[in-house]
Design a protein around this motif. Sequence first.
Motif, mmCIF file in Angstrom:
data_model
loop_
_atom_site.group_PDB
_atom_site.id
_atom_site.type_symbol
_atom_site.label_atom_id
_atom_site.label_comp_id
_atom_site.label_asym_id
_atom_site.label_seq_id
_atom_site.Cartn_x
_atom_site.Cartn_y
_atom_site.Cartn_z
ATOM 1 N N GLU A 137 41.456 -24.893 -21.689
ATOM 2 C CA GLU A 137 40.312 -25.119 -22.574
ATOM 3 C C GLU A 137 40.095 -23.928 -23.504
ATOM 4 O OE1 GLU A 137 35.854 -26.789 -22.049
ATOM 5 O OE2 GLU A 137 36.255 -24.912 -20.988
ATOM 6 N N GLN A 138 40.235 -22.711 -22.984
ATOM 7 C CA GLN A 138 40.027 -21.526 -23.819
ATOM 8 C C GLN A 138 41.121 -21.383 -24.872
ATOM 9 O OE1 GLN A 138 37.168 -19.781 -23.725
ATOM 10 N NE2 GLN A 138 36.610 -21.355 -22.229
ATOM 11 N N PHE A 139 42.356 -21.620 -24.485
ATOM 12 C CA PHE A 139 43.453 -21.557 -25.464
ATOM 13 C C PHE A 139 43.264 -22.606 -26.560
ATOM 14 C CE2 PHE A 139 46.237 -19.572 -22.024
ATOM 15 C CZ PHE A 139 46.345 -18.350 -22.658
ATOM 16 N N LEU A 140 42.916 -23.834 -26.167
ATOM 17 C CA LEU A 140 42.728 -24.890 -27.158
ATOM 18 C C LEU A 140 41.553 -24.595 -28.079
ATOM 19 C CD1 LEU A 140 43.315 -28.147 -25.065
ATOM 20 C CD2 LEU A 140 44.777 -27.230 -26.867
ATOM 21 N N THR A 141 40.506 -24.016 -27.529
ATOM 22 C CA THR A 141 39.345 -23.700 -28.348
ATOM 23 C C THR A 141 39.700 -22.695 -29.427
ATOM 24 O OG1 THR A 141 37.822 -24.167 -26.524
ATOM 25 C CG2 THR A 141 36.985 -22.801 -28.317
ATOM 26 N N VAL A 142 40.450 -21.647 -29.053
ATOM 27 C CA VAL A 142 40.877 -20.660 -30.057
ATOM 28 C C VAL A 142 41.754 -21.327 -31.102
ATOM 29 C CG1 VAL A 142 42.203 -18.560 -30.441
ATOM 30 C CG2 VAL A 142 40.660 -18.712 -28.479
ATOM 31 N N ALA A 143 42.683 -22.163 -30.661
ATOM 32 C CA ALA A 143 43.577 -22.837 -31.611
ATOM 33 C C ALA A 143 42.790 -23.695 -32.596
ATOM 34 C CB ALA A 143 44.588 -23.693 -30.849
ATOM 35 N N GLU A 144 41.764 -24.374 -32.112
ATOM 36 C CA GLU A 144 40.998 -25.268 -32.975
ATOM 37 C C GLU A 144 39.980 -24.518 -33.832
ATOM 38 O OE1 GLU A 144 39.564 -28.097 -30.145
ATOM 39 O OE2 GLU A 144 41.516 -29.072 -29.946
ATOM 40 N N LEU A 145 39.585 -23.332 -33.388
ATOM 41 C CA LEU A 145 38.700 -22.511 -34.205
ATOM 42 C C LEU A 145 39.430 -21.888 -35.379
ATOM 43 C CD1 LEU A 145 36.630 -20.599 -31.490
ATOM 44 C CD2 LEU A 145 35.714 -22.164 -33.182
ATOM 45 N N SER A 146 40.727 -21.725 -35.227
ATOM 46 C CA SER A 146 41.518 -21.062 -36.259
ATOM 47 C C SER A 146 41.726 -21.976 -37.457
ATOM 48 C CB SER A 146 42.878 -20.646 -35.679
ATOM 49 O OG SER A 146 43.713 -20.131 -36.678
ATOM 50 N N ASP A 147 41.543 -21.431 -38.636
ATOM 51 C CA ASP A 147 41.730 -22.228 -39.851
ATOM 52 C C ASP A 147 43.197 -22.524 -40.130
ATOM 53 O OD1 ASP A 147 39.037 -22.461 -40.503
ATOM 54 O OD2 ASP A 147 39.008 -20.530 -41.546
ATOM 55 N N ASN A 148 44.077 -21.586 -39.799
ATOM 56 C CA ASN A 148 45.488 -21.712 -40.185
ATOM 57 C C ASN A 148 46.431 -21.797 -38.993
ATOM 58 O OD1 ASN A 148 44.849 -21.413 -43.015
ATOM 59 N ND2 ASN A 148 44.508 -19.229 -42.582
ATOM 60 N N GLY A 149 45.896 -22.124 -37.832
ATOM 61 C CA GLY A 149 46.734 -22.140 -36.644
ATOM 62 C C GLY A 149 46.804 -20.763 -36.021
ATOM 63 N N HIS A 150 47.055 -20.711 -34.728
ATOM 64 C CA HIS A 150 47.037 -19.445 -34.007
ATOM 65 C C HIS A 150 48.143 -19.497 -32.962
ATOM 66 C CE1 HIS A 150 45.427 -16.265 -31.306
ATOM 67 N NE2 HIS A 150 44.971 -15.761 -32.448
ATOM 68 N N VAL A 151 49.240 -18.835 -33.240
ATOM 69 C CA VAL A 151 50.434 -18.941 -32.405
ATOM 70 C C VAL A 151 50.181 -18.553 -30.953
ATOM 71 C CG1 VAL A 151 52.741 -17.989 -32.020
ATOM 72 C CG2 VAL A 151 52.084 -18.775 -34.306
ATOM 73 N N PRO A 152 49.546 -17.411 -30.642
ATOM 74 C CA PRO A 152 49.351 -17.059 -29.224
ATOM 75 C C PRO A 152 48.570 -18.114 -28.442
ATOM 76 C CG PRO A 152 48.947 -15.164 -30.628
ATOM 77 C CD PRO A 152 49.073 -16.329 -31.536
ATOM 78 N N SER A 153 47.537 -18.688 -29.040
ATOM 79 C CA SER A 153 46.747 -19.685 -28.317
ATOM 80 C C SER A 153 47.520 -20.994 -28.154
ATOM 81 C CB SER A 153 45.422 -19.937 -29.029
ATOM 82 O OG SER A 153 45.633 -20.440 -30.341
ATOM 83 N N LEU A 154 48.295 -21.365 -29.160
ATOM 84 C CA LEU A 154 49.110 -22.571 -29.038
ATOM 85 C C LEU A 154 50.187 -22.406 -27.970
ATOM 86 C CD1 LEU A 154 49.496 -23.474 -32.818
ATOM 87 C CD2 LEU A 154 48.203 -24.774 -31.106
ATOM 88 N N LEU A 155 50.788 -21.236 -27.912
ATOM 89 C CA LEU A 155 51.762 -20.963 -26.855
ATOM 90 C C LEU A 155 51.102 -21.011 -25.480
ATOM 91 C CD1 LEU A 155 53.973 -18.052 -28.262
ATOM 92 C CD2 LEU A 155 54.748 -20.342 -27.580
ATOM 93 N N GLY A 156 49.907 -20.422 -25.393
ATOM 94 C CA GLY A 156 49.181 -20.474 -24.131
ATOM 95 C C GLY A 156 48.858 -21.895 -23.724
ATOM 96 N N ALA A 157 48.417 -22.717 -24.684
ATOM 97 C CA ALA A 157 48.120 -24.117 -24.386
ATOM 98 C C ALA A 157 49.366 -24.850 -23.930
ATOM 99 C CB ALA A 157 47.517 -24.796 -25.616
ATOM 100 N N SER A 158 50.504 -24.560 -24.556
ATOM 101 C CA SER A 158 51.763 -25.181 -24.144
ATOM 102 C C SER A 158 52.096 -24.823 -22.697
ATOM 103 C CB SER A 158 52.898 -24.738 -25.075
ATOM 104 O OG SER A 158 54.117 -25.340 -24.692
ATOM 105 N N ARG A 159 51.927 -23.564 -22.328
ATOM 106 C CA ARG A 159 52.192 -23.141 -20.944
ATOM 107 C C ARG A 159 51.264 -23.862 -19.967
ATOM 108 N NH1 ARG A 159 51.856 -18.041 -23.142
ATOM 109 N NH2 ARG A 159 49.912 -17.612 -22.000
ATOM 110 N N MET A 160 49.973 -23.970 -20.328
ATOM 111 C CA MET A 160 49.012 -24.582 -19.413
ATOM 112 C C MET A 160 49.290 -26.073 -19.239
ATOM 113 S SD MET A 160 47.383 -22.021 -18.401
ATOM 114 C CE MET A 160 48.953 -21.206 -18.697
#
Length: 455
Positions: A398-421
């Motif tokens: 949930e935290q990784f996805l929230t950061v990814a969705e808060l980002s205007d242009n995408g956020h690689v670390p959070s997307l990678l974290g979401a993929s791992r989870m």
Amino acid sequence: MRHPISSGGCTILSQTLEIYGQTELRPRGSLKTAAPRELWVERSLPAAFEPSGLIAADTRRLWGEQDRLPDSIPDRLSDPDVVAVHKDETVWGGCVLGHYGHFLTESVSRLWPLLPEAELKGLPVVCTMQSKFPFAREWAQAFGIDVAELPERGVVRFMKMFVPDPAWRLNVWISPEIRDIHMHARQNLSVPPCDEAGVLWLSRSGLDRNSCAYDEVLLEWILRDHVTLIHPEQMTLVEQIAAVEASEVVAGIVGSAFHTLLMAAKLPTCVLLCPGGVQPAFLAQDLLLRTNGAFIHALSIAEMLRRRRGQSLGGYRVMIPETVRALGETVLPALLEDERLLCFAYPERFTSTIGEAVANDSLERMVARVLLDPYSFEARLKLAAAFECRELFSCALEQFLTVAELSDNGHVPSLLGASRMFDCLNQRSEASSMARQVLALDPSCRDALAYLANA
């Protein structure tokens, strides 16, 4: 008499919570049934039609007092293809909706004349747009209605159709007959035994992301030792009824699962977390059932997310401090008696005496920092990493996805974290989707390439 729906036993715990409208609690016996007449019915349409071809106004599904039909519904039948004539008496049941809450409130609301000892018992019921969802089949079998068969295509002329008033017209009236309808079905269900629960939490966190409020999983982690959590959409109808009847309090974010109370023989108290306003249906139900509901303004709109994700609860964030304090003041006093949990009720004070017993590197402190600044990427990523280290993968996701969705242009670390989870949760398709989003931003990302190569 019309009353504001805030009357009765319910409690509004915030002056900022707006009540959208009024409703009428009708007395028992005030509903009427129109005399039998000829009506034309087509299976795919939510209303019946007069022989003239015009829509029969008393058969329509209406919200509030608006009379305008949605653009997708014709106001008359043009060149109807009559394929059958039914000469015996029937009862108009209305359209059967696949949405759980609207099924329990609207789709069954005209069945009161078919109750035992009622005037039309035993007559076939004409229903259109028939739902194939398991809960609808389960309910219909329990009630024992005889549903008239309708052809896949074409119009059927019903020569003697009764049209009862609905027992619940949303945003206009509610009558005790809606409870009678559900209790008749309830008595024919075999409800399994269920462990007793103090506070039952109706979680939405397992629904589609667009139906979940931000930080809902985080709130559930905070409440984990104080509530019994269920995901209603993963349960049968009888399982939901059993869980409700075994609880003293039913709480959660406002939604359709609360309408299961219409079928509960033993009624708990209710606590509903709401956005800035609450729809009349939930207050009307509380007024009818006398469940002494507490309605809490606990969802905050996140504008940029709402623009991106539409008008659902996916555009809101749970206001955790307000929620913890409100629950502590009503049904969970232990929340405000545990010093560690005070970090969630009063995060602005976590560096003061209240927070001295909480270690700086604890999850509680990390959560408090997120609550203090919900849009801090740094605070959320640190919390996500801490959850991941403790194998609390849903909380981390949930935290990784929230950061990814808060980002205007995408956020690689959070997307990678979401993929791992997602991978840790055995949701491989979602994990691959996240990895592909990473590659769209950084085509040379080794972690994403490696994951997709092995997927």
